[in-house]
Each structure stands twice: as C-alpha cells, then as structure tokens.
Design a protein around this motif. Structure first.
Motif, PDB file in Angstrom:
ATOM      1  N   UNK A   1     -59.960  59.514   4.739  1.00 21.22           N
ATOM      2  CA  UNK A   1     -60.400  58.560   5.759  1.00 21.22           C
ATOM      3  C   UNK A   1     -59.520  58.663   6.996  1.00 21.22           C
ATOM      4  N   UNK A   2     -59.867  57.898   8.013  1.00 19.17           N
ATOM      5  CA  UNK A   2     -59.162  57.991   9.295  1.00 19.17           C
ATOM      6  C   UNK A   2     -57.696  57.599   9.160  1.00 19.17           C
ATOM      7  N   UNK A   3     -57.420  56.601   8.323  1.00 16.47           N
ATOM      8  CA  UNK A   3     -56.027  56.176   8.154  1.00 16.47           C
ATOM      9  C   UNK A   3     -55.191  57.289   7.537  1.00 16.47           C
ATOM     10  N   UNK A   4     -55.744  57.962   6.521  1.00 16.71           N
ATOM     11  CA  UNK A   4     -55.015  59.058   5.891  1.00 16.71           C
ATOM     12  C   UNK A   4     -54.751  60.177   6.898  1.00 16.71           C
ATOM     13  N   UNK A   5     -55.749  60.485   7.702  1.00 16.93           N
ATOM     14  CA  UNK A   5     -55.595  61.588   8.653  1.00 16.93           C
ATOM     15  C   UNK A   5     -54.672  61.235   9.819  1.00 16.93           C
ATOM     16  N   UNK A   6     -54.410  59.957  10.002  1.00 19.37           N
ATOM     17  CA  UNK A   6     -53.431  59.574  11.020  1.00 19.37           C
ATOM     18  C   UNK A   6     -52.003  59.747  10.529  1.00 19.37           C
ATOM     19  N   UNK A   7     -51.841  59.899   9.214  1.00 20.37           N
ATOM     20  CA  UNK A   7     -50.510  60.053   8.611  1.00 20.37           C
ATOM     21  C   UNK A   7     -50.288  61.480   8.124  1.00 20.37           C
ATOM     22  N   UNK A   8     -51.323  62.063   7.496  1.00 19.66           N
ATOM     23  CA  UNK A   8     -51.213  63.395   6.916  1.00 19.66           C
ATOM     24  C   UNK A   8     -51.922  64.417   7.797  1.00 19.66           C
ATOM     25  N   UNK A   9     -51.345  65.600   7.879  1.00 19.50           N
ATOM     26  CA  UNK A   9     -51.997  66.698   8.597  1.00 19.50           C
ATOM     27  C   UNK A   9     -53.085  67.306   7.711  1.00 19.50           C
TER      28      UNK A   9
END
Length: 324
Positions: free
Chosen positions: A173-181
């Motif tokens: 999700x968007x939150x994960x992709x804001x933290x993980x590459x």
C-alpha cells in the motif's frame, strides 16, 4: 471535547486512565492510583490501592475478539493452578467476568479491560546471565508441556493458523511504499516465499500447541532469584520451534549469545525434548519474525510513532538479506 485521535499520546493516556477508573468499579475498587506503564499496542497501567497492586490492561480500539482474549486468560488461570510458574493471574469482576467491554465518551471504540494481580519484579534485561537464561529455557519447556494437554473451555480460543501467513508479502500500500523502496519490498517478498517453503513442512503432530509467542528479556522479570514471565497477549497455537525462534532472536544478538543459547536450550531439554528439525525451523521462524516486525511498524500511524521504528526495519531488512 476533542476527538480521541486528535489528542497527543499523553492526552490519550489520560482519557484511558478515566476509562480504567470506571472499569475498577466492577471489581469493587473505588480508590486507586493509576501509573502509566506502556502503550506499544494495549495501554497498560499499574494500579495501587490501599491493600493490593494490580495491572490494568486496556485494549486498542480494534481489539482481539472476546473469545481470543478469554483464551489467553483461561490459559494463564490454568498455569497458575497446575504449575509453579510466575505468570500474571487474571482477576474476575464481582459478577465473575474476566473481561469488561466498555465504551466511554471521548474514547474511540469499545475497549476491553482486563485486570491482573501485579507480578512484582524487575526487568530481566538487567539480570541476564547463564543461570537466568537457563531458567527461561525451563519456563518455555514447561509452558509447552502444559500446552500439550490444555483445552480451551467453551467460548475461548486462540489463533491457530497465523504462523502460516508469511508465504506472501502484503504491504504494497501507499504507506508501505513511503517507507520501503521497491528493492526493499522485493526483498521482503522473496524472503517470505523462501521462509514459507520451510514453515509449510513443519510437523505439527508432536511439537505444536499454545505458545507464548513473545518470550524475551523484556517480557521476563527477575523476582527475588526467580524468573517470571508477563505479556501473554500474543499467545497463539503454533509450532514450538516458532516460540524458540523468537527468544533466540534476542539471545543471539548479544556478544555472549552463543553461551546463552546453549544455556537456554539446556534448560529446555531438562523438561522436554527439542523439536528434531529445530535449527532449520528456528532460522525460518526467526526471519518470519523479522518480516512480522516490519509489518508491525508499517501498521503504526507513522514510522516514528515509537522511537525504535526505523531501527527495527533496518535491522530486519539486513537479516532478510543474509537469509537469502
């Protein structure tokens, strides 16, 4: 009145303290002093009265089911009766309930409130030595031995398939992709698939049952020369090697980890035999734990909700890379 979610964490604790005071009435407790302990998921207070001390646990807004919490509490009550282990003792209300479900103005959601007799002691992390770690091994084996013959009463349960859930990586999700590459997410997906191949082969006929699922130095207390265990909130039905792996994650990161590992396993074998495929299974579950910790941090409102969030993700990704 401001919405609960708009309050600072200190403000939220104050609201929950008020809910705790309301809950104590069902136990016949009117005059008590609440002291904040922790709020990593549930919010926990120490409650002091003129005659006794308790632990009051207030759930998050999206708690486990009532049946699951009852599963934890009935296991603890059975352990208190059948063993000499130092574990929390749940307290029943005046009308015989283990759990209260309370809604209160200014607090989001219906909250589950549970009361325990206070288990006195100091965090074991300041008393780590071979003797105490060996006792931790005996404690875990005693839990497993008891779990083999324990049955839930009607209306109580715990998850029995959560340990099988790492064959894919859902945090895209968007939150994960804001933290993980993208590379981080690909690493997690590849690691989860490799781990799943090992976990799917685990024999559940002998070394399987209720486990603590979070037994480490921060959830153990040093109690006048003895070791107690707290925080059974994550207990589940799973392979015993899963339980062992979680503890080993904390032991093996230490400079004296090799000695402590031997002490822990020796203590365990004093009570019951180790699983035959322990090393392979334990390594897989150790990495499964790393993936689970990443998912846990990603479930927070922000990665800095707790000060250790970034360090947990960085360390977990490093362990995943080594495993592959």
């Amino acid at each position: 009145m401001r919405d609960f979610e708009e309050l600072s964490r200190v403000g939220q604790r104050d609201r929950l303290r008020g809910l705790g005071y309301e809950a104590l009435k069902a136990y016949g407790i009117e005059d008590a002093d609440f002291r904040f302990c922790s709020d990593t998921e549930n919010t926990v207070f120490r409650v002091d009265t003129a005659v006794s001390t308790y632990t009051c646990r207030i759930s998050a807004a999206d708690p486990k089911s009532t049946a699951e919490v009852l599963g934890e509490l009935h296991w603890l009550a059975a352990l208190r009766q059948a063993t000499d282990l130092l574990v929390p003792e749940p307290v029943k209300t005046k009308d015989g309930r283990f759990i209260q479900e309370i809604e209160m103005e200014g607090v989001s959601g219906k909250r589950q409130v549970v009361l325990f007799h206070w288990l006195a002691g100091r965090p074991l992390r300041t008393y780590i030595n071979r003797k105490n770690v060996r006792q931790m091994g005996r404690i875990m084996a005693t839990l497993h031995q008891h779990a083999r013959n324990f049955h839930f009463p009607a209306g109580a349960e715990r998850e029995d398939d959560d340990w099988l859930g790492m064959g894919h990586w859902p945090n895209t999700n968007a939150h994960a992709r804001s933290v993980l590459s993208d590379d981080d997410i690909a690493l997690c997906e590849a690691t989860a698939q490799k781990v799943a191949k090992v976990i799917d082969q685990v024999d559940t006929t002998q070394h399987f049952g209720l486990i603590h699922s979070d037994l480490h130095f921060y959830n153990c207390l040093y109690c006048q020369g003895d070791v107690g265990v707290i925080d059974f909130d994550d207990c589940q039905i799973a392979p015993f090697s899963n339980d062992l792996a979680i503890t080993m994650n904390y032991i093996e990161e230490r400079t004296d980890g090799a000695q402590l590992r031997d002490a822990f396993l020796c203590g365990y074998e004093e009570i019951r035999p180790l699983p035959p495929s322990l090393d392979t299974e334990m390594k897989a579950f150790q990495i499964e734990r790393s993936l689970r910790l990443i998912r846990w941090v990603l479930s927070w409102p922000t990665i800095d909700y707790q000060p250790f969030g970034r360090a947990v993700i960085a360390e977990s990704l490093t362990l995943c890379q080594k495993y592959l």
